[in-house]
Scaffold this motif. Structure first.
Motif, PDB file in Angstrom:
ATOM      1  N   ALA A   1       0.793  -1.225   0.000  1.00  0.00           N
ATOM      2  CA  ALA A   1       0.000   0.000   0.000  1.00  0.00           C
ATOM      3  C   ALA A   1       0.832   1.287   0.000  1.00  0.00           C
ATOM      4  O   ALA A   1       0.502   2.228  -0.716  1.00  0.00           O
ATOM      5  CB  ALA A   1      -0.964  -0.006   1.181  1.00  0.00           C
ATOM      6  N   PRO A   2       1.916   1.409   0.771  1.00  0.00           N
ATOM      7  CA  PRO A   2       2.639   2.701   0.791  1.00  0.00           C
ATOM      8  C   PRO A   2       3.243   3.077  -0.564  1.00  0.00           C
ATOM      9  O   PRO A   2       3.076   4.196  -1.026  1.00  0.00           O
ATOM     10  CB  PRO A   2       3.726   2.466   1.847  1.00  0.00           C
ATOM     11  N   GLU A   3       3.960   2.158  -1.219  1.00  0.00           N
ATOM     12  CA  GLU A   3       4.664   2.527  -2.449  1.00  0.00           C
ATOM     13  C   GLU A   3       3.787   2.491  -3.690  1.00  0.00           C
ATOM     14  O   GLU A   3       4.171   3.016  -4.731  1.00  0.00           O
ATOM     15  CB  GLU A   3       5.881   1.620  -2.669  1.00  0.00           C
ATOM     16  N   CYS A   4       2.606   1.912  -3.630  1.00  0.00           N
ATOM     17  CA  CYS A   4       1.785   1.795  -4.837  1.00  0.00           C
ATOM     18  C   CYS A   4       1.225   3.135  -5.278  1.00  0.00           C
ATOM     19  O   CYS A   4       0.678   3.238  -6.370  1.00  0.00           O
ATOM     20  CB  CYS A   4       0.662   0.780  -4.649  1.00  0.00           C
ATOM     21  N   GLU A   5       1.378   4.190  -4.464  1.00  0.00           N
ATOM     22  CA  GLU A   5       0.890   5.504  -4.840  1.00  0.00           C
ATOM     23  C   GLU A   5       1.986   6.400  -5.410  1.00  0.00           C
ATOM     24  O   GLU A   5       1.729   7.541  -5.786  1.00  0.00           O
ATOM     25  CB  GLU A   5       0.239   6.184  -3.629  1.00  0.00           C
ATOM     26  N   ASP A   6       3.207   5.906  -5.504  1.00  0.00           N
ATOM     27  CA  ASP A   6       4.309   6.717  -6.017  1.00  0.00           C
ATOM     28  C   ASP A   6       4.167   6.923  -7.517  1.00  0.00           C
ATOM     29  O   ASP A   6       3.672   6.049  -8.245  1.00  0.00           O
ATOM     30  CB  ASP A   6       5.654   6.037  -5.734  1.00  0.00           C
ATOM     31  N   THR A   7       4.636   8.071  -8.007  1.00  0.00           N
ATOM     32  CA  THR A   7       4.587   8.381  -9.431  1.00  0.00           C
ATOM     33  C   THR A   7       5.393   7.355 -10.232  1.00  0.00           C
ATOM     34  O   THR A   7       6.513   7.000  -9.863  1.00  0.00           O
ATOM     35  CB  THR A   7       5.167   9.783  -9.688  1.00  0.00           C
TER      36      THR A   7
END
Length: 332
Positions: A69-75
């Motif tokens: 969940a944390p890194e899946c929102e990175d550009t």
């Protein structure tokens, strides 16, 4: 004088032998299987199966509590990735199409449009199966099987395109149209065998506005979706003048070639590329916020390790994709 039968028989036998040899010489051997243009293209580009961010066979989600969940929102990162069903192929120009729909590659730019972004969700169709995906998490909200509706007896003609607005989805098949409620997937309108199956350019309430009827630019026809009745045709004007609820258009994101292979990838912000995927040509942008921060691009693709054989299969053109995916990448 007696006839020299032995010499005649010998000559006849020799002639038969020559004919037999000639026949063997002229008879062609088994034909070599023709190579497919897609296989040739992949070989020329040095294709070698490789794992990428969209390769996992299981659902890759961005839901709360998920491990990634944390890194899946990175550009530039894959937000979510879902496996597709049915048989998919890559054509010679590495565009994807779905064999089971009957929909074929029909122009030089793209295959059929099977993915569309609506209000807060992503819709995709594999001919009769229509699904809505939560654009944020990748979870499936609903699935509708159009084969359960007897009036939609034209599904065999193949899905051509899919359109969505705030509250509905319209699917265009070769021989008809189906409207589905965006909230729950309920079928709300069917037009079988309309007099014109031109390009669907707009929807205004219960009215479909079609262009190129018949095959002439600038000619239009309006159909009532609930009844299939023609309301008017060949009225001059633009789609904006004829329909108040214009369908989303020009929402695609360009792609760029991945170094060292034939795959394509999302062109994200700051020149960063998203995940590699074969057939990733037309991506639909999803506007999450007014300033486009948090936007995503969604596409059908074949994972880069999804072509395991370049051997031609006669029943359908192209090479088989064993890992077709629907995925989203963050544009930032």
């Amino acid at each position: 004088m007696p006839t020299p039968l032995p010499r005649i028989a010998a000559a006849a036998a020799a002639a038969i032998t020559v004919l037999a040899v000639s026949a063997c010489t002229l008879t062609p051997g088994p034909a070599e299987p023709a190579t497919d243009p897609a296989a040739d293209r992949l070989r020329q580009d040095g294709y070698a199966p490789s794992v990428s961010a969209i390769s996992p066979d299981e659902h890759l989600l961005c839901a709360a509590g998920e491990e990634r969940a944390p890194e899946c929102e990175d550009t530039g990162q894959v937000r979510w990735s879902l496996p597709l069903e049915g048989e998919y192929r890559l054509t010679g120009d590495l565009l994807m199409y779905h064999v089971d729909t009957g929909a074929q590659h029909y122009d030089n730019l793209r295959t059929f449009q099977a993915v569309e972004a609506g209000e807060g969700g992503v819709f995709y169709a594999e001919n009769a199966l229509v699904r809505m995906i939560d654009a944020d998490t990748g979870r499936v909200r609903w699935t509708t099987d159009l084969r359960e509706h007897p009036d939609a007896d034209f599904l065999h003609s193949g899905l051509w395109s899919l359109y969505a607005d705030t509250d509905r989805v319209v699917l265009r098949y070769g021989d008809g149209f189906v409207q589905v409620d965006a909230t729950d997937g309920a079928v709300s309108g069917i037009v079988p065998r309309p007099p014109c199956t031109g390009d669907l350019v707009a929807i205004d309430g219960d009215i479909l506005v079609l262009e190129h009827c018949p095959d002439v630019e600038g000619t239009y026809q309006a159909l009532e979706l609930s009844t299939g009745q023609v309301l008017w045709d060949h009225r001059p004007g633009t789609p904006e003048e004829m329909a108040g609820d214009l369908l989303r258009r020009d929402s695609w994101v360009f792609t760029d070639a991945v170094d060292g292979g034939p795959a394509t990838a999302v062109e994200a912000s700051s020149g960063r590329l998203g995940p590699a995927g074969l057939g990733t040509i037309g991506l639909t942008r999803i506007g999450v916020t007014p300033d486009h921060r948090g936007d995503m691009a969604v596409a059908l693709a074949c994972a880069p390790d999804g072509v395991v054989s370049l051997e031609a299969e006669p029943h359908a053109p192209g090479v088989r994709c064993t890992r077709p995916r629907l995925y989203a990448v963050n544009l930032g």
